[in-house]
Each structure stands twice: as structure tokens, then as C-alpha cells.
Design a protein around this motif. Structure first.
Motif, PDB file in Angstrom:
ATOM      1  N   ALA A 120       0.824  -1.204   0.000  1.00  0.00           N
ATOM      2  CA  ALA A 120       0.000   0.000   0.000  1.00  0.00           C
ATOM      3  C   ALA A 120       0.858   1.254   0.000  1.00  0.00           C
ATOM      4  N   ASP A 124      -3.924   5.005  -1.840  1.00  0.00           N
ATOM      5  CA  ASP A 124      -4.504   3.728  -2.250  1.00  0.00           C
ATOM      6  C   ASP A 124      -5.974   3.602  -1.868  1.00  0.00           C
ATOM      7  N   LEU A 136      -6.123  -2.103   5.016  1.00  0.00           N
ATOM      8  CA  LEU A 136      -4.753  -2.132   4.533  1.00  0.00           C
ATOM      9  C   LEU A 136      -3.755  -2.405   5.656  1.00  0.00           C
ATOM     10  N   ALA A 139      -1.993  -5.959   5.935  1.00  0.00           N
ATOM     11  CA  ALA A 139      -0.750  -6.319   5.256  1.00  0.00           C
ATOM     12  C   ALA A 139       0.475  -6.021   6.112  1.00  0.00           C
ATOM     13  N   THR A 146      -0.470 -12.118   4.241  1.00  0.00           N
ATOM     14  CA  THR A 146      -1.371 -11.315   3.430  1.00  0.00           C
ATOM     15  C   THR A 146      -0.579 -10.362   2.549  1.00  0.00           C
ATOM     16  N   TYR A 148      -1.041  -7.319  -0.508  1.00  0.00           N
ATOM     17  CA  TYR A 148      -1.936  -6.380  -1.171  1.00  0.00           C
ATOM     18  C   TYR A 148      -1.227  -5.769  -2.374  1.00  0.00           C
ATOM     19  N   HIS A 160      -7.307  -3.059  -7.288  1.00  0.00           N
ATOM     20  CA  HIS A 160      -6.490  -3.680  -6.251  1.00  0.00           C
ATOM     21  C   HIS A 160      -6.819  -5.162  -6.139  1.00  0.00           C
ATOM     22  N   TRP A 162      -5.887  -8.843  -3.300  1.00  0.00           N
ATOM     23  CA  TRP A 162      -5.198  -9.457  -2.158  1.00  0.00           C
ATOM     24  C   TRP A 162      -4.907 -10.923  -2.463  1.00  0.00           C
ATOM     25  N   ASP A 174     -10.879  -9.962  -3.371  1.00  0.00           N
ATOM     26  CA  ASP A 174     -11.122  -8.536  -3.646  1.00  0.00           C
ATOM     27  C   ASP A 174     -10.420  -8.046  -4.903  1.00  0.00           C
ATOM     28  N   VAL A 194      -0.099 -10.601  -6.909  1.00  0.00           N
ATOM     29  CA  VAL A 194      -0.386 -11.215  -5.613  1.00  0.00           C
ATOM     30  C   VAL A 194      -0.061 -12.705  -5.622  1.00  0.00           C
TER      31      VAL A 194
END
Length: 259
Positions: A120, A124, A136, A139, A146, A148, A160, A162, A174, A194
Motif C-alpha cells: 500500500a 490507495d 490495509l 498487510a 497477506t 496487497y 487492487h 489481495w 477482492d 499477488v
């Protein structure tokens, strides 16, 4: 093959449940069991996760808890062969049906899109995302699990995605590209970013729950459909007294898998 598909579906459900549970536990929500029911209450609101049996009285207790906490919606994720009649009896309505898909990470492209950045940065969170900035933090709280990624076009946030590690499986969640920037390859770029992060962290398989339209896109990226589930939703009437006395909720954000 059917046994393999059953095992893969169980993995998809576990990854989805782990994602909802992690977000609730790490971002100020709660997780609890009531008999055979497993509930999560976090950024995605209150959700019942893949019950094998659905006792009416236990669901009623969960609904009352959601109402007391000021929720306007309760969700339930189920297998298609689960008897969901208790949900219908309580007023739940059937919603979208996730198509579960999996792919070996070795089959997914490792190409890099210069418009996509992992991690991020300021800016963002756009106005239309509301309180997404709270998410966020995940992360940073769980940097080994995780990941992002954000896409930008001429400095403007354009989408964006994940990925989330659950054992050797990476859930993709997402994944979204804003309408003005679609059909430009950004979705594939976000997916590759990702997936690459999850692969480096040790993931072997990617998991996605998507719509039939999304399935066409992911099939082109090496995913195979292995089954289908269903969701059920209950809208709760607004109760100003309950809502006023409830603890502030985390802002809602899409917690379902990429669509």
C-alpha cells in the motif's frame, strides 16, 4: 476424481473461512462457535461459515446477536447439498453462487505489469472505498500471510487485489479494477502480482471463488472450476436503539473472493 474434487472444495471453504476469521480477529472483530455453527464478525459483517447442519435455534441466536450489534445484513456461506431450509424459514434469501476454481501457481504467469505495485502507498484508498484503509493495516499486521497489490494509471488508483496464505494455499480476494480502467490487462497484472508474492512465501495452489463471468477470465489464467457453492443473506430491519448502543463497526468492505 470426485473424491479429489470433494477435497478441493473443502480446501476452498477452509481458505475462505480462514480469511474471514483472520480479518475479524486481527482487525477488532470476533469469532465464535455455537454448536455446529462457526460465526465471524469483522470487516465483512457477520457471517456463518459453511455449516454442515443448521440448527434453527442456533441461527436465531446468531441473528439476534447481529441485530444487537447494529448489523443490517447477516450472511451464510454453504455447500449446495446442505439443507438450508432453516435459513429460508428465518427469512434468509439465496444470493450469488460462488464458482470455486483452483490453479497450480506454476501454471500462472509471472509477468510483471509496471502499473501494479505490491504494497500500500498513500492514495490507495479512494473516496468511494470509504473505510477500506483500515483493511490495509492487515498487510502490515500479517506481512507473511497477506499481500496487497494496487494498480495505478497516471497516478490514479485503478484497482487492487489481495492474496492470503492458508497453509500451502493462496486465496485470491477482492480483485477488482475500476470500470474506467477495465479491459486493459490490469486484472491479469494484479493477479500475477499477488500470486507471485504468495508463491515466494511458499504457496503451491491458488484458490478463487468467482462469478460465471469471472470464471472466463480466470480460466484463461490457468484456473479450473472444481465446484459451486451458495450464499444466503438476511436483511435486518434498522433498530435505532440497538444501533445507538452498539460498539462502532469496522467499515464494510468486499471480503468475498475475487469476482
Amino acid at each position: 476424481m470426485e473424491a479429489d474434487r470433494g477435497q478441493l472444495l473443502a480446501i476452498c471453504e477452509r481458505v475462505q473461512t480462514d480469511w474471514f476469521q483472520l480479518r475479524a480477529e486481527r482487525l477488532g472483530g470476533t469469532v465464535w462457535d455455537d454448536g455446529p455453527l462457526h460465526w465471524t464478525d469483522g470487516p465483512d459483517g457477520q457471517n456463518l461459515m459453511f455449516p454442515r447442519s443448521i440448527p434453527l435455534d442456533a441461527v436465531e441466536r446468531g441473528v439476534e446477536r447481529a441485530r444487537a450489534n447494529g448489523h443490517e445484513l447477516v450472511g451464510c456461506w454453504v455447500e449446495n447439498d446442505t439443507d438450508a431450509s432453516p435459513l429460508a424459514e428465518l427469512g434468509f434469501e439465496r444470493g450469488w453462487s460462488p464458482w470455486w476454481m483452483t490453479a497450480s501457481l506454476e501454471r500462472i504467469s509471472q509477468s510483471i505489469d509496471p502499473r501494479v505495485h505490491l504494497g500500500a502507498l498513500p492514495g490507495d484508498v479512494s473516496d468511494e472505498q470509504g473505510g477500506y484503509g483500515r483493511l490495509l493495516e492487515l498487510a502490515q499486521i500479517e506481512p507473511d500471510r497477506t499481500f496487497y497489490a494496487a494498480a495505478r494509471v497516471d497516478g490514479v488508483l485503478a484497482g487492487h487485489a489481495w492474496s492470503f496464505m492458508s497453509g500451502e494455499n493462496a486465496g485470491i480476494f477482492d480483485l477488482d479494477v475500476w470500470p474506467p480502467f477495465r479491459r486493459t490487462g490490469l486484472g491479469a497484472g494484479l493477479l500475477h502480482a499477488v500470486v507471485a508474492a504468495a508463491r515466494e512465501a511458499g504457496a503451491k495452489t491458488a484458490i478463487i471463488g468467482t462469478s460465471p463471468q469471472g470464471a472466463l477470465i480466470y480460466r484463461a489464467q490457468g484456473f479450473t472450476r472444481i465446484g459451486q457453492g451458495s450464499t444466503w443473506w438476511l436483511e435486518l430491519a434498522a433498530d435505532s436503539d440497538s444501533a445507538a448502543g452498539a460498539a462502532p463497526e469496522l467499515s464494510a468492505a468486499a471480503g468475498s473472493p475475487a469476482v
